[in-house]
Scaffold this active site. Structure first.
Site, PDB file in Angstrom:
ATOM      1  N   HIS A  73       0.811  -1.127  -0.126  1.00 49.63           N
ATOM      2  CA  HIS A  73       0.024   0.127   0.032  1.00 49.63           C
ATOM      3  C   HIS A  73       0.853   1.394   0.151  1.00 49.63           C
ATOM      4  O   HIS A  73       2.284   1.236   0.492  1.00 49.63           O
ATOM      5  CB  HIS A  73      -0.855  -0.089   1.166  1.00 49.63           C
ATOM      6  CG  HIS A  73      -0.238  -0.009   2.431  1.00 49.63           C
ATOM      7  ND1 HIS A  73       0.290  -1.340   3.001  1.00 49.63           N
ATOM      8  CD2 HIS A  73       0.206   0.601   3.451  1.00 49.63           C
ATOM      9  CE1 HIS A  73       0.764  -1.101   4.187  1.00 49.63           C
ATOM     10  NE2 HIS A  73       0.471   0.168   4.478  1.00 49.63           N
ATOM     11  N   HIS A  94       0.881   5.437   1.102  1.00 57.24           N
ATOM     12  CA  HIS A  94       0.262   6.459   1.957  1.00 57.24           C
ATOM     13  C   HIS A  94       0.190   7.722   1.102  1.00 57.24           C
ATOM     14  O   HIS A  94       1.162   8.091   0.669  1.00 57.24           O
ATOM     15  CB  HIS A  94       0.927   6.641   3.246  1.00 57.24           C
ATOM     16  CG  HIS A  94       1.075   5.257   4.192  1.00 57.24           C
ATOM     17  ND1 HIS A  94       0.087   5.395   5.499  1.00 57.24           N
ATOM     18  CD2 HIS A  94       1.892   4.248   4.025  1.00 57.24           C
ATOM     19  CE1 HIS A  94       0.531   4.231   5.800  1.00 57.24           C
ATOM     20  NE2 HIS A  94       1.517   3.747   5.300  1.00 57.24           N
TER      21      HIS A  94
HETATM   22  P1  AMP Z   1       1.889   0.518   7.366  1.00 54.77           P
HETATM   23  O1  AMP Z   1       2.092   0.536   8.690  1.00 54.77           O
HETATM   24  O2  AMP Z   1       2.700   1.362   6.327  1.00 54.77           O
HETATM   25  O3  AMP Z   1       1.639  -1.057   6.954  1.00 54.77           O
HETATM   26  O4  AMP Z   1       0.361   1.273   7.152  1.00 54.77           O
HETATM   27  C1  AMP Z   1      -0.440   0.552   7.577  1.00 54.77           C
HETATM   28  C2  AMP Z   1      -2.004   1.619   7.637  1.00 54.77           C
HETATM   29  O5  AMP Z   1      -2.896   1.047   7.655  1.00 54.77           O
HETATM   30  C3  AMP Z   1      -1.699   2.423   9.031  1.00 54.77           C
HETATM   31  O6  AMP Z   1      -1.510   3.918   8.620  1.00 54.77           O
HETATM   32  C4  AMP Z   1      -2.848   2.113   9.655  1.00 54.77           C
HETATM   33  O7  AMP Z   1      -3.388   3.262  10.337  1.00 54.77           O
HETATM   34  C5  AMP Z   1      -3.873   1.869   8.757  1.00 54.77           C
HETATM   35  N1  AMP Z   1      -5.000   1.098   9.067  1.00 54.77           N
HETATM   36  C6  AMP Z   1      -4.992  -0.345   9.842  1.00 54.77           C
HETATM   37  N2  AMP Z   1      -6.117  -0.795   9.926  1.00 54.77           N
HETATM   38  C7  AMP Z   1      -6.667  -0.130   9.011  1.00 54.77           C
HETATM   39  C8  AMP Z   1      -8.186  -0.170   8.440  1.00 54.77           C
HETATM   40  N3  AMP Z   1      -9.126  -1.235   9.000  1.00 54.77           N
HETATM   41  N4  AMP Z   1      -8.715   0.626   7.739  1.00 54.77           N
HETATM   42  C9  AMP Z   1      -7.937   1.545   7.096  1.00 54.77           C
HETATM   43  N5  AMP Z   1      -6.683   1.866   7.543  1.00 54.77           N
HETATM   44  C10 AMP Z   1      -6.005   0.966   8.441  1.00 54.77           C
END
Ligand code: AMP
Length: 145
Positions: A107, A109
Site C-alpha cells: 500500500h 500512503h
Molecule cells: P503500514 O504501517 O505502512 O503498514 O500502514 C498501514 C496503515 O493502515 C496504517 O497507517 C494504519 O493506520 C492503517 N490501517 C490499519 N487498519 C486499517 C483499517 N481497517 N482501515 C484503514 N486503515 C487502516
C-alpha cells in the site's frame, strides 16, 4: 514480519478488498482501491492499494501491476490536493516491519501536510471518527478526474 515471508490473505486490507471489513472508500478502478486511513497521521490521510495483488511489499509486486498502482496514486493525490488544499503531500510506503510496515498487503500512503502543522506519528495515533472519514472520502472522491 521482515522482507521474507508469505502473503497472508487474512490481513486487514485483503479483508477490505473482499468486502469483509468496512472502509471509507475514495476511489476504485480495475487496478487500485483507495480509502481513508483509520489512524490518520494528518487530516485526509489516504491509502492506495493494488486490488489484484498478493504482494506484501513493493519488492514482491509483479512489475506489470506497478503502472496501474502509481497511476492510481497520482490520481488520488491530485484529488486530495484539490479537495483539501494541502501545502505539501507525503507519499510513502514501508517494506517490512523493521521499516515501519504494520499491514502486509502492499500500500501507498498519501498524507496531506500544512505549514506549521506537525504530522502524527506512524501507526500510533488515535482512531478517527468514521463519519468524519466518510465525509473526507466523499470530498476527495468528488475531485477525482
Ligand atoms: P503500514 O504501517 O505502512 O503498514 O500502514 C498501514 C496503515 O493502515 C496504517 O497507517 C494504519 O493506520 C492503517 N490501517 C490499519 N487498519 C486499517 C483499517 N481497517 N482501515 C484503514 N486503515 C487502516
Amino acid at each position: 514480519m521482515s522482507l521474507d515471508g508469505t502473503y497472508d490473505d487474512g490481513n486487514i486490507f485483503a479483508k477490505i478488498l473482499r468486502g469483509e471489513m468496512p472502509c471509507a472508500r475514495v476511489f476504485e478502478d480495475d487496478h487500485v482501491l483507495a480509502f481513508m486511513d483509520v489512524f490518520p497521521q494528518a487530516r485526509g490521510h489516504t491509502l492506495v492499494i493494488p486490488k489484484r495483488s498478493q504482494a506484501r511489499n513493493l519488492l514482491e509486486e509483479e512489475p506489470q501491476n506497478l503502472t496501474g498502482l502509481i497511476l492510481g496514486v497520482q490520481r488520488v493525490a491530485k484529488a486530495v490536493r484539490a479537495a483539501l488544499q494541502p501545502e505539501g503531500l507525503v507519499i510513502t510506503q514501508f517494506n517490512g516491519a523493521p521499516a515501519g510496515q504494520t499491514v502486509f498487503h502492499l500500500h501507498v500512503h498519501i498524507i496531506p501536510r500544512w505549514e506549521g502543522q506537525a504530522m502524527g506519528r506512524h501507526a500510533s495515533g488515535g482512531m478517527a471518527d468514521m463519519d468524519e472519514l466518510k465525509r473526507l472520502a466523499e470530498q476527495i472522491a468528488a475531485k477525482i478526474s
